[in-house]
Write an enzyme that holds these catalytic residues in place. Structure first.
Site, PDB file in Angstrom:
ATOM      1  N   CYS A   8       0.818  -1.344   0.012  1.00  0.00           N
ATOM      2  CA  CYS A   8      -0.299  -0.028   0.151  1.00  0.00           C
ATOM      3  C   CYS A   8       0.666   1.000   0.152  1.00  0.00           C
ATOM      4  O   CYS A   8       2.033   0.962  -0.281  1.00  0.00           O
ATOM      5  CB  CYS A   8      -0.608  -0.396   1.052  1.00  0.00           C
ATOM      6  SG  CYS A   8      -0.275   0.145   3.210  1.00  0.00           S
ATOM      7  N   ASN A  11       2.167   1.309   4.941  1.00  0.00           N
ATOM      8  CA  ASN A  11       2.422   0.187   5.149  1.00  0.00           C
ATOM      9  C   ASN A  11       1.579   0.123   6.556  1.00  0.00           C
ATOM     10  O   ASN A  11       2.857  -0.472   7.606  1.00  0.00           O
ATOM     11  CB  ASN A  11       4.138  -0.146   4.817  1.00  0.00           C
ATOM     12  CG  ASN A  11       4.305  -1.965   5.228  1.00  0.00           C
ATOM     13  OD1 ASN A  11       5.120  -1.481   5.808  1.00  0.00           O
ATOM     14  ND2 ASN A  11       3.435  -2.483   5.272  1.00  0.00           N
ATOM     15  N   CYS A  13      -1.697   0.553   7.832  1.00  0.00           N
ATOM     16  CA  CYS A  13      -2.973   0.266   7.581  1.00  0.00           C
ATOM     17  C   CYS A  13      -3.483  -1.183   6.718  1.00  0.00           C
ATOM     18  O   CYS A  13      -3.457  -2.112   7.377  1.00  0.00           O
ATOM     19  CB  CYS A  13      -3.850   1.755   6.994  1.00  0.00           C
ATOM     20  SG  CYS A  13      -3.895   3.176   7.710  1.00  0.00           S
ATOM     21  N   ARG A  14      -3.332  -0.690   5.066  1.00  0.00           N
ATOM     22  CA  ARG A  14      -4.189  -1.708   4.349  1.00  0.00           C
ATOM     23  C   ARG A  14      -3.212  -2.806   4.414  1.00  0.00           C
ATOM     24  O   ARG A  14      -3.021  -4.284   4.839  1.00  0.00           O
ATOM     25  CB  ARG A  14      -4.609  -1.499   3.208  1.00  0.00           C
ATOM     26  CG  ARG A  14      -5.482   0.341   3.179  1.00  0.00           C
ATOM     27  CD  ARG A  14      -5.667   1.337   1.967  1.00  0.00           C
ATOM     28  NE  ARG A  14      -4.982   1.811   1.497  1.00  0.00           N
ATOM     29  CZ  ARG A  14      -4.486   2.478   0.524  1.00  0.00           C
ATOM     30  NH1 ARG A  14      -5.016   2.723  -0.180  1.00  0.00           N
ATOM     31  NH2 ARG A  14      -3.823   2.657   0.218  1.00  0.00           N
ATOM     32  N   SER A  15      -2.118  -2.668   3.641  1.00  0.00           N
ATOM     33  CA  SER A  15      -0.861  -3.853   3.412  1.00  0.00           C
ATOM     34  C   SER A  15      -0.582  -4.748   5.167  1.00  0.00           C
ATOM     35  O   SER A  15      -0.642  -6.003   4.881  1.00  0.00           O
ATOM     36  CB  SER A  15       0.346  -3.720   2.670  1.00  0.00           C
ATOM     37  OG  SER A  15       1.291  -2.955   3.129  1.00  0.00           O
ATOM     38  N   ASP A 126      -8.675   3.660   0.906  1.00  0.00           N
ATOM     39  CA  ASP A 126      -7.695   4.305   1.882  1.00  0.00           C
ATOM     40  C   ASP A 126      -8.242   4.962   3.786  1.00  0.00           C
ATOM     41  O   ASP A 126      -8.373   5.855   2.987  1.00  0.00           O
ATOM     42  CB  ASP A 126      -6.269   5.321   1.394  1.00  0.00           C
ATOM     43  CG  ASP A 126      -4.885   5.342   2.424  1.00  0.00           C
ATOM     44  OD1 ASP A 126      -5.502   5.059   3.640  1.00  0.00           O
ATOM     45  OD2 ASP A 126      -4.401   6.203   1.926  1.00  0.00           O
TER      46      ASP A 126
HETATM   47  P1  4NP Z   1      -2.100   2.900   3.946  1.00  0.00           P
HETATM   48  O1  4NP Z   1      -2.825   4.124   4.808  1.00  0.00           O
HETATM   49  O2  4NP Z   1      -1.131   3.200   2.669  1.00  0.00           O
HETATM   50  O3  4NP Z   1      -2.748   1.975   4.265  1.00  0.00           O
HETATM   51  O4  4NP Z   1      -0.774   2.196   5.227  1.00  0.00           O
HETATM   52  C1  4NP Z   1      -1.533   5.443   4.773  1.00  0.00           C
HETATM   53  C2  4NP Z   1      -0.996   5.390   6.161  1.00  0.00           C
HETATM   54  C3  4NP Z   1      -0.245   6.755   5.982  1.00  0.00           C
HETATM   55  C4  4NP Z   1      -0.333   7.356   4.921  1.00  0.00           C
HETATM   56  C5  4NP Z   1      -0.899   7.402   3.355  1.00  0.00           C
HETATM   57  C6  4NP Z   1      -1.467   6.445   3.621  1.00  0.00           C
HETATM   58  N1  4NP Z   1       0.584   8.925   5.302  1.00  0.00           N
HETATM   59  O5  4NP Z   1       0.724   9.917   3.987  1.00  0.00           O
HETATM   60  O6  4NP Z   1       1.525   8.434   6.108  1.00  0.00           O
END
Ligand code: 4NP
Length: 168
Positions: A8, A11, A13-15, A126
């Site tokens: 994702c 790294n 939340c989703r992955s 997201d």
């Molecule tokens: P993820 O969510 O891609 O599902 O881990 C996010 C977590 C943090 C950020 C973006 C997306 N960020 O911009 O810090």
């Protein structure tokens, strides 16, 4: 050994959720020794960080422990190392593809929700900037898609004979 990498943006939340959920399903099926499972983010903000506390809590409510996971960044070296590199959304997929080496690596790169029986727009939304319900939505999508992914990989790699006998 079937090597699977979930990717994702952050790294956190989703992955990591996909990594935790898919690993639990693999272990439950008695196939732990046949799989290597990891996750990564295309961005560098959360290298070394544990998953987002809201994602940890949603996973915990569903008997999945994400507390031991730590963020790392997707790298070109992941090509060739993993059989399947599965992106959470189209933007992640584009970044992964941009980082591909010029020579063939043997990795299959695809959107994770290609395996979703109800794929919608093929993106895992997201949840980072949204409210708590977004995390439950992500859990639903990830668990449904992981179940089908495991089913497909068991067939593709001829692992039916290694399944734990559920009758015992
Ligand atoms: P993820 O969510 O891609 O599902 O881990 C996010 C977590 C943090 C950020 C973006 C997306 N960020 O911009 O810090």
């Amino acid at each position: 050994m079937v090597k699977v990498l979930f990717v994702c943006l952050g790294n956190i939340c989703r992955s990591p959720l996909a990594e935790g959920v898919f690993r639990a399903m693999v272990e439950d099926a008695g196939l732990g020794e046949h799989f290597s499972i990891d996750s990564a983010g295309t961005g560098s903000w959360h290298i070394g960080d544990p998953p987002d506390s809201r994602m940890i809590e949603t996973a915990r409510k569903n008997q999945i422990d994400l507390t031991g996971l730590r963020g790392r960044q997707f790298s070109r070296k992941d090509y060739g190392e993993f059989d399947y590199i599965l992106a959470m959304d189209q933007s992640n997929l584009a970044t992964i593809t941009q980082r591909a080496p010029s020579t063939e690596t043997g990795s299959t790169v695809a959107l994770f929700r290609t395996f979703d029986p109800i794929p919608g727009d093929y993106a895992v939304p997201d949840p980072y900037y949204g409210g708590p319900s977004g995390f439950d939505v992500v859990f639903e999508i990830v668990s449904r898609t992981s179940a089908r992914l495991l089913h497909e990989l068991i067939e593709l790699h001829g692992l039916e004979g290694s399944l734990r006998d559920k009758e015992q």
